[in-house]
Design a protein around this motif. Structure first.
Motif, mmCIF file in Angstrom:
data_model
loop_
_atom_site.group_PDB
_atom_site.id
_atom_site.type_symbol
_atom_site.label_atom_id
_atom_site.label_comp_id
_atom_site.label_asym_id
_atom_site.label_seq_id
_atom_site.Cartn_x
_atom_site.Cartn_y
_atom_site.Cartn_z
ATOM 1 N N ALA A 100 0.822 -1.198 0.000
ATOM 2 C CA ALA A 100 0.000 0.000 0.000
ATOM 3 C C ALA A 100 0.859 1.252 0.000
ATOM 4 O O ALA A 100 0.566 2.231 -0.702
ATOM 5 C CB ALA A 100 -0.914 -0.014 1.218
ATOM 6 N N GLU A 101 1.935 1.211 0.749
ATOM 7 C CA GLU A 101 2.810 2.376 0.878
ATOM 8 C C GLU A 101 3.432 2.772 -0.455
ATOM 9 O O GLU A 101 3.572 3.955 -0.767
ATOM 10 C CB GLU A 101 3.918 2.060 1.897
ATOM 11 C CG GLU A 101 4.953 3.139 2.060
ATOM 12 C CD GLU A 101 6.124 2.663 2.911
ATOM 13 O OE1 GLU A 101 7.209 3.267 2.818
ATOM 14 O OE2 GLU A 101 5.953 1.666 3.651
ATOM 15 N N ARG A 102 3.790 1.780 -1.280
ATOM 16 C CA ARG A 102 4.478 2.075 -2.539
ATOM 17 C C ARG A 102 3.527 2.365 -3.701
ATOM 18 O O ARG A 102 3.937 2.954 -4.691
ATOM 19 C CB ARG A 102 5.353 0.873 -2.930
ATOM 20 C CG ARG A 102 6.420 0.507 -1.918
ATOM 21 C CD ARG A 102 7.744 1.180 -2.204
ATOM 22 N NE ARG A 102 8.744 0.742 -1.230
ATOM 23 C CZ ARG A 102 9.525 -0.317 -1.375
ATOM 24 N NH1 ARG A 102 9.442 -1.040 -2.476
ATOM 25 N NH2 ARG A 102 10.383 -0.648 -0.446
ATOM 26 N N SER A 103 2.277 1.933 -3.625
ATOM 27 C CA SER A 103 1.384 1.996 -4.781
ATOM 28 C C SER A 103 0.984 3.431 -5.118
ATOM 29 O O SER A 103 0.459 4.146 -4.257
ATOM 30 C CB SER A 103 0.121 1.183 -4.519
ATOM 31 O OG SER A 103 0.403 -0.198 -4.460
ATOM 32 N N PRO A 104 1.187 3.855 -6.372
ATOM 33 C CA PRO A 104 0.692 5.181 -6.772
ATOM 34 C C PRO A 104 -0.812 5.344 -6.552
ATOM 35 O O PRO A 104 -1.276 6.433 -6.218
ATOM 36 C CB PRO A 104 1.056 5.248 -8.256
ATOM 37 C CG PRO A 104 2.232 4.347 -8.402
ATOM 38 C CD PRO A 104 1.976 3.224 -7.447
ATOM 39 N N ALA A 105 -1.568 4.245 -6.732
ATOM 40 C CA ALA A 105 -3.020 4.337 -6.545
ATOM 41 C C ALA A 105 -3.375 4.723 -5.120
ATOM 42 O O ALA A 105 -4.406 5.372 -4.883
ATOM 43 C CB ALA A 105 -3.682 3.011 -6.909
ATOM 44 N N ALA A 106 -2.539 4.342 -4.154
ATOM 45 C CA ALA A 106 -2.804 4.688 -2.756
ATOM 46 C C ALA A 106 -2.483 6.140 -2.459
ATOM 47 O O ALA A 106 -2.855 6.656 -1.402
ATOM 48 C CB ALA A 106 -2.004 3.769 -1.834
ATOM 49 N N HIS A 107 -1.784 6.790 -3.373
ATOM 50 C CA HIS A 107 -1.366 8.175 -3.136
ATOM 51 C C HIS A 107 -1.882 9.104 -4.226
ATOM 52 O O HIS A 107 -1.276 10.133 -4.510
ATOM 53 C CB HIS A 107 0.156 8.245 -3.061
ATOM 54 C CG HIS A 107 0.752 7.340 -2.036
ATOM 55 N ND1 HIS A 107 0.438 7.439 -0.695
ATOM 56 C CD2 HIS A 107 1.612 6.304 -2.143
ATOM 57 C CE1 HIS A 107 1.091 6.512 -0.018
ATOM 58 N NE2 HIS A 107 1.814 5.801 -0.874
ATOM 59 N N ALA A 108 -2.986 8.723 -4.839
ATOM 60 C CA ALA A 108 -3.554 9.575 -5.884
ATOM 61 C C ALA A 108 -3.891 10.956 -5.352
ATOM 62 O O ALA A 108 -3.887 11.942 -6.100
ATOM 63 C CB ALA A 108 -4.803 8.906 -6.466
ATOM 64 N N ASP A 109 -4.136 11.054 -4.030
ATOM 65 C CA ASP A 109 -4.452 12.356 -3.452
ATOM 66 C C ASP A 109 -3.251 13.294 -3.429
ATOM 67 O O ASP A 109 -3.399 14.502 -3.243
ATOM 68 C CB ASP A 109 -4.992 12.180 -2.034
ATOM 69 C CG ASP A 109 -4.002 11.491 -1.106
ATOM 70 O OD1 ASP A 109 -3.246 10.617 -1.589
ATOM 71 O OD2 ASP A 109 -3.974 11.829 0.084
ATOM 72 N N ARG A 110 -2.048 12.751 -3.635
ATOM 73 C CA ARG A 110 -0.853 13.586 -3.668
ATOM 74 C C ARG A 110 -0.577 14.142 -5.065
ATOM 75 O O ARG A 110 0.289 14.996 -5.220
ATOM 76 C CB ARG A 110 0.369 12.777 -3.226
ATOM 77 C CG ARG A 110 0.289 12.203 -1.824
ATOM 78 C CD ARG A 110 1.561 11.420 -1.537
ATOM 79 N NE ARG A 110 1.502 10.714 -0.268
ATOM 80 C CZ ARG A 110 2.449 9.862 0.157
ATOM 81 N NH1 ARG A 110 3.511 9.629 -0.617
ATOM 82 N NH2 ARG A 110 2.322 9.251 1.316
ATOM 83 N N LEU A 111 -1.265 13.632 -6.040
ATOM 84 C CA LEU A 111 -0.994 14.025 -7.422
ATOM 85 C C LEU A 111 -1.480 15.453 -7.656
ATOM 86 O O LEU A 111 -2.656 15.769 -7.451
ATOM 87 C CB LEU A 111 -1.690 13.056 -8.378
ATOM 88 C CG LEU A 111 -1.279 13.103 -9.842
ATOM 89 C CD1 LEU A 111 0.219 12.869 -10.002
ATOM 90 C CD2 LEU A 111 -2.033 12.043 -10.632
ATOM 91 N N ALA A 112 -0.569 16.299 -8.090
ATOM 92 C CA ALA A 112 -0.924 17.719 -8.238
ATOM 93 C C ALA A 112 -0.555 18.272 -9.603
ATOM 94 O O ALA A 112 -0.706 19.467 -9.844
ATOM 95 C CB ALA A 112 -0.229 18.535 -7.144
ATOM 96 N N VAL A 113 -0.070 17.431 -10.525
ATOM 97 C CA VAL A 113 0.356 17.917 -11.835
ATOM 98 C C VAL A 113 -0.395 17.168 -12.928
ATOM 99 O O VAL A 113 -0.864 16.046 -12.721
ATOM 100 C CB VAL A 113 1.886 17.741 -12.026
ATOM 101 C CG1 VAL A 113 2.655 18.546 -10.974
ATOM 102 C CG2 VAL A 113 2.288 16.267 -11.968
#
Length: 672
Positions: free
Chosen positions: A580-593
């Motif tokens: 979970a920690e590494r998955s981009p899908a788990a951090h989609a909320d960080r995507l800003a560009v």
């Protein structure tokens, strides 16, 4: 009179290399072979739905007119190229999804006998040029059916020996693989029972059998989950009975921590193989090292039938070898001396064939796309014999790459190819720095070769730089470099790509505010992880990616890579939080560009659900993006129209984000 040089902003340079031209030259010849005096290979047809045809170069008598060879020092041999199979025949295997050698042929007085795998139904066919292909194997209603690779013709037994991949259920891991003998008389075309199994299926994966010159022994490679073939394989030796059976299989080299990449027999019946037991894939003859060097004589076995070496009748060995870039050489096993072929090529694919002292290979350079090359091992003379490169545009528009080594975290080396913007008739204003796109290759256990790629030229000729990063985990630099990625995927690859981008900006090569990242497959993962965990890039292009490790590692992918994450991340049951920690899908909320997401709807390796889940987790956040999904495309795009749409969309993204003004490029509509 010289061309007038114009001053135009980066990204606004007019280029003759459009997306259609790049698409038309996508892909390259593969699976070369010698059939009597003739050279044969498979070749892509992007304009025909992306199929691959089987090409035959007819021999022509010496003295007949031959076309000039671009290399400047010689001529192609006389002859004409013929596409043997019309559309819709597609010579391509789906074994382990990435495929394997899909054809074999024998020269006969009444014409060649050919067997090949057809992509659409994965059946094995018998074919005589000028006739109609006849199926040799049945269609199975179970799961993904029956698939075949690495055919070995045995006319004395009226059989062809192959790797058989047989699905036993509907799940991607409901599969078994064995060596099997298929009758050449067509009796198995409707009868699975007529296929004779040669091995017992004890190993999850295996390669095709290589028979010793006297026909009494057979050798092949095998491995099991959770290992990938570059982690550890076994070299298996068996006795080949006169009744066509394989007896007493035993492991003679390899193991869990040793990768044997290829095995074959010398003309006098000695067993030759490549192993990375020393930390580098080197050659061993009857178990003894032949040419110990800190360079590679093997590589990652992504497709069954890849060949980094081939023994010659003289006792010499033709080898593809190198550290990073590869050369074609002739190795004397008695002295350990290697003499490399002269010529303009800087990269040879692991795709060799030989007959007598004739060696056929597939080679390219930064000024030429992959072409079929023949080496006379006796004279050392090499020449183009097929799929010869022809300059579709003035070579002045080709990029001029730089081989670079950057410094990453902890002082580690990072290998890369840097392609600055280049145009014979344009320069940018003196105070402007160019935008750059960092390319992350797929695999990730692979490498970006230094060859002419019109997709790269599409960008560089418009004033956009490209940096291909062979990040830690890439092949070509020894096992220790390859294993930097062990349990560090999403960390080392991301750090290395960011380090190269920052270094280019720090040295004044690239505009720090106009950096992008792009990649496909595992490179798509790296691109997405870079956008969600770093602030280096202003946008990115993510192609047929892995985005959610938990889903991908729990059955959403195919069998071959279903345990790949054990080494790249760690076993799921031991480190579930890391997934979970590494998955981009788990951090989609960080995507800003802004980003562009490209996906084939028939992809079973990185299925569309990965993209759909990522977009769902993005939710209503106002991040400009576009998602283009293509029917009829699998893992990696093959159709010309798809490649055109994808490439133009990518350029349009960079134009929007970087404030560029490329001429004649359709505008990509971004969703917020």
């Amino acid at each position: 009179m010289g061309q007038t040089v114009r001053t135009l902003a980066y990204g606004a340079w007019p280029s003759p290399i459009d997306a259609a031209l790049a698409a038309a030259h996508d892909g390259h010849p593969e699976w070369v072979g010698l059939v009597g005096d003739e050279v044969w290979w498979t070749e892509p047809r992007p304009e025909e739905g992306g199929r691959r045809t089987l090409v035959r170069r007819h021999h022509q008598e010496v003295g007949r007119q031959a076309p000039r060879w671009r290399g400047g020092g010689g001529r192609r041999p006389g002859g004409t190229e013929e596409s043997l199979l019309p559309a819709p025949w597609d010579v391509r295997s789906r074994v382990i999804e990435y495929g394997g050698r899909p054809w074999a042929a024998l020269a006969r007085e009444d014409g060649p006998l050919v067997v090949f795998v057809n992509f659409a139904d994965q059946r094995l066919y018998r074919y005589r040029p000028g006739g109609t292909p006849r199926p040799l194997t049945p269609v199975s209603p179970v799961g993904a059916g029956l698939r075949w690779a690495e055919p070995l013709l045995r006319p004395e037994r009226d059989e062809v020996w192959c790797v058989l991949e047989e699905f036993t259920g509907d799940g991607p891991s409901d599969v078994r693989r064995v060596l099997a003998a298929v009758p050449l008389d067509g009796s198995a075309a409707r009868d699975r029972g007529a296929v004779r199994e040669l091995t017992d299926g004890r190993h999850r994966f295996l390669t095709g059998a290589k028979l010793s010159p006297d026909g009494r022994r057979a050798a092949w490679l095998a491995w099991d989950h959770p290992r990938m073939p570059w982690d550890g394989t076994e070299l298996i030796l068996a006795d080949a009975g006169s009744d066509g059976t394989l007896r007493d299989p035993r492991t003679v080299a390899g193991g869990p921590g040793e990768s044997v990449a290829q095995a074959d027999w010398t003309h006098d019946g000695r067993l030759l193989h490549s192993s990375d037991r020393s930390g580098w894939w080197n050659l061993y003859l009857d178990g003894e090292p032949v040419c110990p060097r800190e360079e590679e004589f093997g590589g990652a076995l992504w497709k069954l039938g890849m060949r980094w070496f081939t023994p010659l009748d003289s006792g010499l060995i033709a080898v593809v070898h190198g550290r990073g870039a590869t050369a074609l050489g002739v190795l004397d096993p008695e002295t350990g001396e290697v003499v490399d072929a002269a010529g303009p090529w800087t990269e040879f694919a692991p795709d060799l064939a030989a007959h007598g002292e004739r060696v056929v290979a597939v080679a390219a350079s930064p000024r030429s796309a992959y072409e079929v090359v023949e080496l006379d091992a006796g004279t050392g003379h090499a020449r183009v014999v097929g799929a010869g490169h022809d300059d579709a545009v003035d070579p002045a528009y080709y990029p001029e790459p730089q081989i670079r080594v950057f410094t990453g975290p902890d002082g580690r080396d990072i290998h890369a190819h840097v392609y600055p913007p280049h145009h014979p008739g344009c320069v940018a204003p003196g105070d402007e720095l160019p935008p750059y796109v960092v390319w992350a290759h797929g695999g990730p256990t692979a490498r970006a070769p230094l060859v002419l790629d019109l997709e790269i030229a599409y960008f560089t000729s418009r004033g956009i730089g490209v940096a291909e990063v062979n990040y830690g985990g890439s092949t070509g630099y020894g096992r220790s470099y390859r294993e930097r990625l062990r349990e560090q995927w999403g960390v080392v690859d991301v750090e290395d790509c960011a380090a190269v981008a920052r270094a280019l900006a720090d040295e004044g090569t690239a505009d720090r505010d106009r950096l992008a990242v792009r990649g496909g497959s595992a490179g798509g993962w790296t691109a997405a992880a870079s956008l969600t965990t770093t602030d280096v890039f202003s946008c990115g292009t993510i192609k047929y990616p892995i985005l959610d490790l938990e889903g991908w590692g729990a059955g959403e992918t195919h069998d071959f890579e279903s345990r790949y994450l054990d080494s790249l991340i760690g076993p799921l049951d031991e480190v579930p939080a890391r997934y979970a920690e590494r998955s981009p899908a788990a951090h989609a909320d960080r995507l800003a560009v802004p980003f562009l997401l490209l996906q084939g709807l028939d992809d079973v390796i990185c299925p569309p659900v990965q993209c759909e889940r990522f977009l769902a987790r993005l939710g209503e956040r106002p991040v400009p993006h576009a998602y283009l999904a293509f029917e009829g495309e699998g893992h990696g795009f093959r159709r010309a129209e798809t490649m055109v749409r994808a490439l133009e969309a990518e350029l349009s993204l960079y134009a929007r984000v970087f404030g560029l003004n490329p001429p004649d490029v359709p505008t990509l509509e971004l969703t917020r």
